[in-house]
Design a protein around this motif. Structure first.
Motif, mmCIF file in Angstrom:
data_model
loop_
_atom_site.group_PDB
_atom_site.id
_atom_site.type_symbol
_atom_site.label_atom_id
_atom_site.label_comp_id
_atom_site.label_asym_id
_atom_site.label_seq_id
_atom_site.Cartn_x
_atom_site.Cartn_y
_atom_site.Cartn_z
ATOM 1 N N GLY A 1 0.809 -1.204 0.000
ATOM 2 C CA GLY A 1 0.000 0.000 0.000
ATOM 3 C C GLY A 1 0.844 1.256 0.000
ATOM 4 N N TYR A 2 0.180 2.348 0.292
ATOM 5 C CA TYR A 2 0.822 3.659 0.385
ATOM 6 C C TYR A 2 0.643 4.195 1.798
ATOM 7 N N TYR A 3 1.582 5.031 2.221
ATOM 8 C CA TYR A 3 1.386 5.797 3.446
ATOM 9 C C TYR A 3 1.555 7.269 3.136
ATOM 10 N N GLN A 4 0.930 8.073 3.956
ATOM 11 C CA GLN A 4 1.022 9.525 3.863
ATOM 12 C C GLN A 4 1.528 10.031 5.208
ATOM 13 N N PHE A 5 2.717 10.621 5.214
ATOM 14 C CA PHE A 5 3.257 11.226 6.433
ATOM 15 C C PHE A 5 2.720 12.645 6.525
ATOM 16 N N GLN A 6 2.249 13.004 7.731
ATOM 17 C CA GLN A 6 1.653 14.326 7.956
ATOM 18 C C GLN A 6 2.388 15.025 9.098
ATOM 19 N N MET A 7 2.448 16.351 9.015
ATOM 20 C CA MET A 7 3.122 17.118 10.057
ATOM 21 C C MET A 7 2.519 18.509 10.160
#
Length: 152
Positions: A91-97
């Motif tokens: 799958g994909y991941y989305q890093f958020q900050m």
């Protein structure tokens, strides 16, 4: 509970909560002690407690800096062995900050992942984690797939 839901409850929800709550121990707990970590972009292989301790240590640094972090996942494929005690997901991941100067948490980067999962005492754990950067945007990330994200 079906297998996909069990993996979501044992792996993906605690993973997202660990980021949100800066919880090093929760992050470590979803991995096996003999975790094998492959960073494709850096041609690097890490494993076990040294990797887990280093990986989880970024959370208190983010908290100390006043930054908020988050992560969301898209599951593309899932396969099981015949005993249903080992699984493989991509799958994909989305890093958020969100830094102290910003008003909201926002996506900072995307990656494509492969994980090997196995049951240990009836709980799913990550024993293999491999990823590389992915050139996506939010619309592509959420594009009709199974998205796991926490409510803000």
């Amino acid at each position: 509970m079906d297998l996909i839901s069990a993996i979501k409850q044992d792996i993906w929800i605690p993973f997202m909560e660990a980021y949100r709550d800066y919880d090093e121990e929760k992050l470590k707990s979803i991995h096996t002690e003999d975790i094998l970590r492959i960073n494709i972009d850096n041609n690097q292989i890490r494993y076990g407690a040294p990797y887990l301790n280093e990986f989880a240590a970024f959370l208190p640094r983010m908290k100390q800096n006043g930054d908020k972090v988050g992560i969301a996942f898209v599951i593309l494929t899932t396969a099981f062995n015949n005993t249903k005690e080992i699984a493989y997901q991509t799958g994909y991941y989305q890093f958020q900050m969100q830094s102290m100067e910003e008003e909201a948490i926002s996506p900072r980067g995307y990656g494509y992942f492969h994980v090997g999962l196995r049951k240990e005492k009836d709980v799913w754990k990550i024993f293999l984690d491999s990823d590389k950067k992915a050139d996506l945007n939010t619309a592509q990330f959420k594009g009709g797939n199974t998205v796991y994200e926490l409510e803000n």
